[in-house]
Design a protein around this motif. Structure first.
Motif, mmCIF file in Angstrom:
data_model
loop_
_atom_site.group_PDB
_atom_site.id
_atom_site.type_symbol
_atom_site.label_atom_id
_atom_site.label_comp_id
_atom_site.label_asym_id
_atom_site.label_seq_id
_atom_site.Cartn_x
_atom_site.Cartn_y
_atom_site.Cartn_z
ATOM 1 N N ARG A 79 -14.200 14.762 -4.236
ATOM 2 C CA ARG A 79 -14.738 15.483 -3.088
ATOM 3 C C ARG A 79 -16.256 15.342 -2.926
ATOM 4 N N GLY A 80 -16.953 14.854 -3.941
ATOM 5 C CA GLY A 80 -18.387 14.669 -3.785
ATOM 6 C C GLY A 80 -18.750 13.435 -2.990
ATOM 7 N N MET A 81 -17.774 12.551 -2.747
ATOM 8 C CA MET A 81 -18.034 11.317 -2.015
ATOM 9 C C MET A 81 -17.994 11.545 -0.508
ATOM 10 N N THR A 82 -18.677 10.671 0.222
ATOM 11 C CA THR A 82 -18.512 10.649 1.669
ATOM 12 C C THR A 82 -17.240 9.874 1.997
ATOM 13 N N ALA A 83 -16.816 9.940 3.253
ATOM 14 C CA ALA A 83 -15.629 9.197 3.673
ATOM 15 C C ALA A 83 -15.815 7.700 3.435
ATOM 16 N N PHE A 84 -17.009 7.195 3.766
ATOM 17 C CA PHE A 84 -17.289 5.774 3.560
ATOM 18 C C PHE A 84 -17.258 5.435 2.069
ATOM 19 N N ASP A 85 -17.908 6.253 1.248
ATOM 20 C CA ASP A 85 -17.966 5.978 -0.185
ATOM 21 C C ASP A 85 -16.576 5.968 -0.815
ATOM 22 N N PHE A 86 -15.717 6.892 -0.370
ATOM 23 C CA PHE A 86 -14.368 6.951 -0.917
ATOM 24 C C PHE A 86 -13.616 5.660 -0.625
ATOM 25 N N LEU A 87 -13.660 5.198 0.629
ATOM 26 C CA LEU A 87 -12.950 3.972 0.973
ATOM 27 C C LEU A 87 -13.573 2.753 0.302
ATOM 28 N N LEU B 51 -11.887 2.843 9.067
ATOM 29 C CA LEU B 51 -12.414 4.133 9.523
ATOM 30 C C LEU B 51 -12.283 4.253 11.033
ATOM 31 N N ALA B 52 -12.609 3.185 11.747
ATOM 32 C CA ALA B 52 -12.470 3.198 13.207
ATOM 33 C C ALA B 52 -10.997 3.283 13.603
ATOM 34 N N LEU B 53 -10.140 2.619 12.830
ATOM 35 C CA LEU B 53 -8.712 2.598 13.134
ATOM 36 C C LEU B 53 -8.117 4.002 13.126
ATOM 37 N N VAL B 54 -8.580 4.845 12.194
ATOM 38 C CA VAL B 54 -8.052 6.213 12.083
ATOM 39 C C VAL B 54 -8.979 7.232 12.744
ATOM 40 N N ARG C 256 -5.991 11.495 7.506
ATOM 41 C CA ARG C 256 -6.287 10.217 8.147
ATOM 42 C C ARG C 256 -7.107 9.316 7.233
ATOM 43 N N LEU C 257 -7.992 9.899 6.437
ATOM 44 C CA LEU C 257 -8.774 9.121 5.482
ATOM 45 C C LEU C 257 -7.851 8.488 4.435
ATOM 46 N N ALA C 258 -6.862 9.255 3.977
ATOM 47 C CA ALA C 258 -5.891 8.720 3.026
ATOM 48 C C ALA C 258 -5.091 7.578 3.646
ATOM 49 N N LEU C 259 -4.754 7.722 4.927
ATOM 50 C CA LEU C 259 -4.036 6.656 5.622
ATOM 51 C C LEU C 259 -4.902 5.402 5.726
ATOM 52 N N ALA C 260 -6.206 5.591 5.947
ATOM 53 C CA ALA C 260 -7.115 4.452 6.072
ATOM 54 C C ALA C 260 -7.084 3.581 4.824
ATOM 55 N N GLN C 261 -7.051 4.209 3.632
ATOM 56 C CA GLN C 261 -7.027 3.401 2.415
ATOM 57 C C GLN C 261 -5.728 2.606 2.296
ATOM 58 N N ALA C 262 -4.634 3.162 2.824
ATOM 59 C CA ALA C 262 -3.364 2.456 2.762
ATOM 60 C C ALA C 262 -3.342 1.238 3.678
ATOM 61 N N LEU C 263 -4.080 1.296 4.777
ATOM 62 C CA LEU C 263 -4.071 0.206 5.757
ATOM 63 C C LEU C 263 -5.103 -0.870 5.447
ATOM 64 N N ALA D 96 0.864 -1.188 0.000
ATOM 65 C CA ALA D 96 0.000 0.000 0.000
ATOM 66 C C ALA D 96 0.893 1.228 0.000
ATOM 67 N N TYR D 97 0.400 2.296 -0.619
ATOM 68 C CA TYR D 97 1.213 3.503 -0.786
ATOM 69 C C TYR D 97 0.379 4.734 -0.467
ATOM 70 N N LEU D 98 0.923 5.580 0.396
ATOM 71 C CA LEU D 98 0.311 6.869 0.695
ATOM 72 C C LEU D 98 1.278 7.961 0.258
ATOM 73 N N PRO D 99 1.007 8.630 -0.877
ATOM 74 C CA PRO D 99 1.895 9.720 -1.316
ATOM 75 C C PRO D 99 1.735 10.951 -0.444
ATOM 76 N N GLN D 100 2.629 11.897 -0.609
ATOM 77 C CA GLN D 100 2.578 13.120 0.197
ATOM 78 C C GLN D 100 1.347 13.952 -0.131
ATOM 79 N N GLU D 101 0.952 13.978 -1.388
ATOM 80 C CA GLU D 101 -0.240 14.707 -1.813
ATOM 81 C C GLU D 101 -1.264 13.712 -2.333
ATOM 82 N N VAL D 102 -2.490 13.828 -1.833
ATOM 83 C CA VAL D 102 -3.548 12.894 -2.205
ATOM 84 C C VAL D 102 -4.720 13.679 -2.779
#
Length: 291
Positions: A93-101, A124-127, A147-154, A83-89
């Motif tokens: 933006r129209g999605m909810t946090a849940f929808d994005f993940l 989501l709970a983890l972050v 933190r949302l970007a980190l969630a996708q990496a984990l 998994a990769y989390l770049p510096q800029e993500v």
């Protein structure tokens, strides 16, 4: 010694006539590895090479036994293990946090909806964003989006997690929570994080790699790195003659890194930051930039 989760052999990267990374050999084992270096040192290039976002100019990279620099099938197999989390993500933006993940989980080949949604709720709970799961990404704060970007990496507990400045935009409490998350992720895998926060390295990492001008300047444990600065950090009433850096502390005494101590100076325990300053000063090409 256990089998490395990732290996680099003779890996380099050129951009035209500029060599961003010299030929590099590394074995990345389970645990948290901190990658330090000044801006332009080649840290992001190294991370992108390992994450298969860039092809190397020379050399071979493997992740979980799969050749990142091999065929498309081999590269795809490697990507399933990292998994990769770049510096800029960038976010839709129209999605909810849940929808994005959920969208990212589909891209990561989570086909069964019930299992996929359980995993989305877990990360989501983890972050600490479970209560923000129905909020649109555009309404989240900068730290929450990080933190949302980190969630996708984990998601899916990958073997290798590659993070570029993961604590950017996080407050002290969030950074402390992140350390707990990453230390847990490193129990069964490898977390490689590039950072300018030396306190994160001292608090979290098992190993530190210092990269400068595309070359690995140090690779070892954090205690080994800090021990290089032993006897070179001082407390006195005035700055040490010839010090790399000096500043007045909250107690009113002056801390100096390097230099020639006066008769009343007392040696103090060095930090990761002290060792980093002293290491960079060993290279004549960097001394001018540090002063």
């Amino acid at each position: 010694m256990t089998t490395p989760i990732a290996t680099l052999r003779g890996v380099s990267k050129r951009y035209g006539s500029t060599r961003a990374l010299e030929a590099t050999d590394l074995d990345l084992h389970r645990g948290v590895i901190g990658l330090l270096g000044p801006n332009g040192a080649g840290k992001t290039t190294l991370l992108r090479l390992i994450a298969s976002a860039l092809p190397p100019s020379t050399g071979q990279i493997t992740v979980a036994g799969h050749n990142v620099t091999g065929t498309i099938a081999e590269r795809t197999a490697a990507r399933r293990c990292l998994a990769y989390l770049p510096q800029e993500v960038g976010f839709p933006r129209g999605m909810t946090a849940f929808d994005f993940l959920d969208y990212i989980a589909v891209l990561k080949e989570w086909r069964a909806q019930e299992e996929r949604h359980r995993e989305v709720l877990r990360v989501l709970a983890l972050v600490q964003l479970h209560d923000r799961r129905t909020v649109r990404v555009s309404a989240l704060s900068g730290g929450q989006r990080r933190r949302l970007a980190l969630a996708q990496a984990l998601m899916g507990n990958p073997d290798l997690v590659v993070l570029d400045e993961p604590t950017t935009g996080l407050d002290p409490e969030q950074r402390a929570a992140l350390r707990g998350i990453l230390s847990t992720a490193a129990v069964h895998g490898c977390v490689l994080l590039a950072t300018h926060q030396t306190e994160d390295v001292s608090a979290l990492c098992d190993r530190v790699i210092v990269l400068d001008q595309g070359r690995v300047r140090f690779d070892g444990t954090v205690p080994q790195f800090v021990s290089r600065a032993s006897g070179q950090v001082w407390i006195d009433a005035a700055p040490t003659d010839g010090a790399l850096s000096s500043w007045r502390t909250g107690t009113g005494a002056v801390k100096s890194v390097g230099g020639r101590p006066g008769p009343d100076a007392s040696a103090v325990e060095p930090s990761v930051e002290d060792a980093y300053l002293l290491l960079r000063a060993e290279d004549p090409e960097t001394q001018g930039a540090m002063r």
